[in-house]
Design a protein around this motif. Structure first.
Motif, PDB file in Angstrom:
ATOM      1  N   ALA A 296       0.818  -1.215   0.000  1.00 24.05           N
ATOM      2  CA  ALA A 296       0.000   0.000   0.000  1.00 24.05           C
ATOM      3  C   ALA A 296       0.848   1.260   0.000  1.00 24.05           C
ATOM      4  O   ALA A 296       0.453   2.287  -0.559  1.00 24.05           O
ATOM      5  CB  ALA A 296      -0.939   0.001   1.204  1.00 24.05           C
ATOM      6  N   ALA A 297       2.027   1.201   0.631  1.00 28.07           N
ATOM      7  CA  ALA A 297       2.895   2.376   0.694  1.00 28.07           C
ATOM      8  C   ALA A 297       4.333   1.967   0.945  1.00 28.07           C
ATOM      9  O   ALA A 297       4.595   0.941   1.571  1.00 28.07           O
ATOM     10  CB  ALA A 297       2.431   3.343   1.779  1.00 28.07           C
ATOM     11  N   ILE A 298       5.249   2.802   0.450  1.00 27.58           N
ATOM     12  CA  ILE A 298       6.680   2.628   0.686  1.00 27.58           C
ATOM     13  C   ILE A 298       7.177   3.819   1.489  1.00 27.58           C
ATOM     14  O   ILE A 298       6.842   4.975   1.183  1.00 27.58           O
ATOM     15  CB  ILE A 298       7.466   2.562  -0.641  1.00 27.58           C
ATOM     16  CG1 ILE A 298       6.967   1.418  -1.518  1.00 27.58           C
ATOM     17  CG2 ILE A 298       8.959   2.416  -0.378  1.00 27.58           C
ATOM     18  CD1 ILE A 298       7.628   1.384  -2.883  1.00 27.58           C
ATOM     19  N   TYR A 299       7.960   3.549   2.514  1.00 25.60           N
ATOM     20  CA  TYR A 299       8.605   4.594   3.307  1.00 25.60           C
ATOM     21  C   TYR A 299      10.116   4.477   3.101  1.00 25.60           C
ATOM     22  O   TYR A 299      10.673   3.379   3.192  1.00 25.60           O
ATOM     23  CB  TYR A 299       8.261   4.445   4.787  1.00 25.60           C
ATOM     24  CG  TYR A 299       6.814   4.756   5.088  1.00 25.60           C
ATOM     25  CD1 TYR A 299       6.416   6.033   5.469  1.00 25.60           C
ATOM     26  CD2 TYR A 299       5.831   3.768   4.980  1.00 25.60           C
ATOM     27  CE1 TYR A 299       5.083   6.318   5.732  1.00 25.60           C
ATOM     28  CE2 TYR A 299       4.502   4.042   5.239  1.00 25.60           C
ATOM     29  CZ  TYR A 299       4.133   5.325   5.621  1.00 25.60           C
ATOM     30  OH  TYR A 299       2.812   5.611   5.876  1.00 25.60           O
ATOM     31  N   ILE A 300      10.766   5.612   2.816  1.00 25.01           N
ATOM     32  CA  ILE A 300      12.179   5.618   2.450  1.00 25.01           C
ATOM     33  C   ILE A 300      12.930   6.604   3.329  1.00 25.01           C
ATOM     34  O   ILE A 300      12.575   7.785   3.398  1.00 25.01           O
ATOM     35  CB  ILE A 300      12.363   5.996   0.964  1.00 25.01           C
ATOM     36  CG1 ILE A 300      11.538   5.069   0.063  1.00 25.01           C
ATOM     37  CG2 ILE A 300      13.827   5.957   0.574  1.00 25.01           C
ATOM     38  CD1 ILE A 300      11.489   5.513  -1.382  1.00 25.01           C
ATOM     39  N   ASP A 301      13.980   6.118   3.995  1.00 20.98           N
ATOM     40  CA  ASP A 301      14.831   7.006   4.791  1.00 20.98           C
ATOM     41  C   ASP A 301      15.407   8.115   3.912  1.00 20.98           C
ATOM     42  O   ASP A 301      15.725   7.896   2.736  1.00 20.98           O
ATOM     43  CB  ASP A 301      15.985   6.214   5.403  1.00 20.98           C
ATOM     44  CG  ASP A 301      15.514   5.194   6.416  1.00 20.98           C
ATOM     45  OD1 ASP A 301      15.527   5.505   7.596  1.00 20.98           O
ATOM     46  OD2 ASP A 301      15.141   4.082   5.998  1.00 20.98           O
ATOM     47  N   LYS A 302      15.570   9.286   4.497  1.00 22.44           N
ATOM     48  CA  LYS A 302      16.024  10.445   3.735  1.00 22.44           C
ATOM     49  C   LYS A 302      17.383  10.223   3.101  1.00 22.44           C
ATOM     50  O   LYS A 302      17.659  10.731   2.011  1.00 22.44           O
ATOM     51  CB  LYS A 302      16.057  11.674   4.651  1.00 22.44           C
ATOM     52  CG  LYS A 302      16.285  12.979   3.917  1.00 22.44           C
ATOM     53  CD  LYS A 302      16.158  14.177   4.852  1.00 22.44           C
ATOM     54  CE  LYS A 302      16.307  15.488   4.083  1.00 22.44           C
ATOM     55  NZ  LYS A 302      16.159  16.665   4.979  1.00 22.44           N
ATOM     56  N   ASP A 303      18.267   9.454   3.765  1.00 26.08           N
ATOM     57  CA  ASP A 303      19.625   9.283   3.250  1.00 26.08           C
ATOM     58  C   ASP A 303      19.800   8.041   2.378  1.00 26.08           C
ATOM     59  O   ASP A 303      20.918   7.725   1.975  1.00 26.08           O
ATOM     60  CB  ASP A 303      20.634   9.253   4.398  1.00 26.08           C
ATOM     61  CG  ASP A 303      20.409   8.081   5.349  1.00 26.08           C
ATOM     62  OD1 ASP A 303      19.370   7.396   5.221  1.00 26.08           O
ATOM     63  OD2 ASP A 303      21.264   7.860   6.223  1.00 26.08           O
ATOM     64  N   PHE A 304      18.714   7.336   2.071  1.00 23.26           N
ATOM     65  CA  PHE A 304      18.846   6.123   1.263  1.00 23.26           C
ATOM     66  C   PHE A 304      19.056   6.446  -0.214  1.00 23.26           C
ATOM     67  O   PHE A 304      19.779   5.737  -0.912  1.00 23.26           O
ATOM     68  CB  PHE A 304      17.607   5.238   1.417  1.00 23.26           C
ATOM     69  CG  PHE A 304      17.703   3.927   0.668  1.00 23.26           C
ATOM     70  CD1 PHE A 304      18.478   2.891   1.158  1.00 23.26           C
ATOM     71  CD2 PHE A 304      17.035   3.743  -0.539  1.00 23.26           C
ATOM     72  CE1 PHE A 304      18.582   1.680   0.478  1.00 23.26           C
ATOM     73  CE2 PHE A 304      17.131   2.533  -1.229  1.00 23.26           C
ATOM     74  CZ  PHE A 304      17.906   1.512  -0.721  1.00 23.26           C
ATOM     75  N   LEU A 305      18.430   7.527  -0.694  1.00 23.60           N
ATOM     76  CA  LEU A 305      18.562   7.946  -2.080  1.00 23.60           C
ATOM     77  C   LEU A 305      19.129   9.360  -2.137  1.00 23.60           C
ATOM     78  O   LEU A 305      18.869  10.169  -1.243  1.00 23.60           O
ATOM     79  CB  LEU A 305      17.201   7.909  -2.787  1.00 23.60           C
ATOM     80  CG  LEU A 305      16.563   6.525  -2.983  1.00 23.60           C
ATOM     81  CD1 LEU A 305      15.128   6.662  -3.479  1.00 23.60           C
ATOM     82  CD2 LEU A 305      17.383   5.685  -3.948  1.00 23.60           C
ATOM     83  N   PRO A 306      19.873   9.672  -3.194  1.00 20.37           N
ATOM     84  CA  PRO A 306      20.464  11.008  -3.304  1.00 20.37           C
ATOM     85  C   PRO A 306      19.430  12.113  -3.469  1.00 20.37           C
ATOM     86  O   PRO A 306      19.655  13.246  -3.051  1.00 20.37           O
ATOM     87  CB  PRO A 306      21.347  10.911  -4.564  1.00 20.37           C
ATOM     88  CG  PRO A 306      21.552   9.449  -4.793  1.00 20.37           C
ATOM     89  CD  PRO A 306      20.329   8.764  -4.267  1.00 20.37           C
ATOM     90  N   GLU A 307      18.279  11.788  -4.105  1.00 19.29           N
ATOM     91  CA  GLU A 307      17.276  12.799  -4.425  1.00 19.29           C
ATOM     92  C   GLU A 307      15.915  12.395  -3.855  1.00 19.29           C
ATOM     93  O   GLU A 307      15.697  11.247  -3.470  1.00 19.29           O
ATOM     94  CB  GLU A 307      17.118  12.944  -5.946  1.00 19.29           C
ATOM     95  CG  GLU A 307      18.391  13.228  -6.710  1.00 19.29           C
ATOM     96  CD  GLU A 307      18.175  13.118  -8.204  1.00 19.29           C
ATOM     97  OE1 GLU A 307      16.994  13.048  -8.637  1.00 19.29           O
ATOM     98  OE2 GLU A 307      19.169  13.084  -8.949  1.00 19.29           O
ATOM     99  N   LYS A 308      15.007  13.346  -3.853  1.00 17.87           N
ATOM    100  CA  LYS A 308      13.615  13.065  -3.494  1.00 17.87           C
ATOM    101  C   LYS A 308      13.034  12.066  -4.497  1.00 17.87           C
ATOM    102  O   LYS A 308      13.141  12.263  -5.708  1.00 17.87           O
ATOM    103  CB  LYS A 308      12.792  14.340  -3.521  1.00 17.87           C
ATOM    104  CG  LYS A 308      11.289  14.142  -3.362  1.00 17.87           C
ATOM    105  CD  LYS A 308      10.561  15.463  -3.517  1.00 17.87           C
ATOM    106  CE  LYS A 308       9.052  15.295  -3.452  1.00 17.87           C
ATOM    107  NZ  LYS A 308       8.508  14.502  -4.582  1.00 17.87           N
ATOM    108  N   PRO A 309      12.431  10.989  -4.036  1.00 16.13           N
ATOM    109  CA  PRO A 309      11.820  10.036  -4.974  1.00 16.13           C
ATOM    110  C   PRO A 309      10.634  10.676  -5.696  1.00 16.13           C
ATOM    111  O   PRO A 309       9.867  11.433  -5.102  1.00 16.13           O
ATOM    112  CB  PRO A 309      11.341   8.888  -4.065  1.00 16.13           C
ATOM    113  CG  PRO A 309      12.107   9.057  -2.787  1.00 16.13           C
ATOM    114  CD  PRO A 309      12.356  10.525  -2.646  1.00 16.13           C
ATOM    115  N   ARG A 310      10.489  10.368  -6.946  1.00 14.81           N
ATOM    116  CA  ARG A 310       9.388  10.913  -7.734  1.00 14.81           C
ATOM    117  C   ARG A 310       8.042  10.454  -7.176  1.00 14.81           C
ATOM    118  O   ARG A 310       7.848   9.285  -6.888  1.00 14.81           O
ATOM    119  CB  ARG A 310       9.506  10.463  -9.196  1.00 14.81           C
ATOM    120  CG  ARG A 310      10.628  11.164  -9.958  1.00 14.81           C
ATOM    121  CD  ARG A 310      10.701  10.658 -11.382  1.00 14.81           C
ATOM    122  NE  ARG A 310      11.702  11.380 -12.150  1.00 14.81           N
ATOM    123  CZ  ARG A 310      12.057  11.077 -13.400  1.00 14.81           C
ATOM    124  NH1 ARG A 310      11.493  10.037 -14.010  1.00 14.81           N
ATOM    125  NH2 ARG A 310      12.962  11.793 -14.034  1.00 14.81           N
ATOM    126  N   GLY A 311       7.134  11.402  -7.019  1.00 15.90           N
ATOM    127  CA  GLY A 311       5.793  11.075  -6.564  1.00 15.90           C
ATOM    128  C   GLY A 311       5.668  10.857  -5.073  1.00 15.90           C
ATOM    129  O   GLY A 311       4.591  10.523  -4.571  1.00 15.90           O
TER     130      GLY A 311
END
Length: 286
Positions: free
Chosen positions: A78-93
């Motif tokens: 239903a939803a994905i939660y992503i730590d701020k430091d896991f990806l270099p940029e804001k995930p799309r959407g």
């Protein structure tokens, strides 16, 4: 979150795992048998990404106990939660919520409760809705302790139903709610009433976003699960691992390539297969 695999070999493995009955024992919810394997993977920068029917509240607590960070997928995709430091940029959407980037694939829980209310006159005697259960009843039907039962009750998206009728009655019920716009998923203990989301859709979204932000890295995915609600995830991952269950047969899959089934149950089977798929020697290959 850079790993040895990225810096040395320009490749990255992402491990997506179900929890109950897979990384966690079906009866005890313990994971000790997998700790050594988990520690080895995490030390080499391989994320362990829960992909589960559990709630956001449950995962916040459980990730601390498991000693893992990084993304997590809740309530059957239903939803994905992503730590701020896991990806270099804001995930799309994604939106910033509760200290994480959050990407949603489903309507909120209240919508599905409204749908369930519509079918109560015809089918209400055949199931017990999670929302109608006391914490004590949740503890009884799940085997969870009181604190964990309270976290499990904090659902944001779909609604689990404890089915009391026959398989034939369930099939009739599923056909009926599908006409109303639901996409039911059969889990290990419950029938989940939710939208057109599943663990596979969520896995592919996160994989695509990870690849978009790491264009020079070759990414591969391993998915592990033991139930029917894991089928979508197991079908789309590069490598699928069915974890043997003491209560259910392995989920049926269409794929036949890169498909493994553990001999041991739960976390023992989890470690058994991953120790073979990702041996220590792979980190020292030239």
């Amino acid at each position: 979150m850079q790993s040895d695999l990225i810096t040395k070999y320009q490749r990255q493995v992402l491990v997506f795992t179900d929890l109950d009955g897979t990384l966690l024992d079906h009866y005890t919810y313990e994971h000790e048998a997998a700790v050594a394997c988990m520690t080895r993977l995490l030390n080499h920068g391989i994320p362990i990404i829960p992909n589960t029917s559990k709630t956001f509240a449950e995962l916040i607590s459980l990730r601390k106990r498991l000693g893992i960070k990084g993304p997590f997928i809740v309530e059957n995709g239903a939803a994905i939660y992503i730590d701020k430091d896991f990806l270099p940029e804001k995930p799309r959407g994604a939106v910033w919520q509760d200290g994480y980037w959050m990407k949603s694939f489903s309507s909120k829980r209240q919508y599905w409760l409204g749908l369930i209310n519509k079918v109560l006159p015809e089918f209400g005697h055949l199931f017990e809705a999670f929302s109608s259960m006391s914490i004590g009843r949740i503890m009884e039907v799940t085997g969870l302790e009181e604190a964990d039962g309270s976290l499990a009750a904090q659902r944001q998206f779909g609604e689990p139903l404890l089915w009391k009728g026959s398989e034939e009655e369930m099939d009739k019920f599923i056909a009926h709610v599908r006409k109303l716009g639901a996409h039911p998923l059969k889990g290990g203990r419950f029938l989940h009433i939710c939208g057109d989301n599943n663990k596979g859709i969520a896995l592919l979204w996160l994989l695509k976003e990870y690849q978009r932000q790491h264009r020079k890295i070759t990414v591969s995915t391993i998915a592990l699960g033991d139930g029917k609600n894991d089928i979508a995830m197991l079908e789309v991952a590069d490598t699928a691992v069915r974890i043997a269950s003491p209560v259910n047969p392995p989920p049926p899959l269409e794929r036949t390539v890169k498909l493994y089934t553990s001999n041991k149950y739960g976390p023992e089977g989890w470690a058994e297969v991953l120790d073979q798929l990702i041996p220590e020697s792979v980190f020292f290959a030239k």
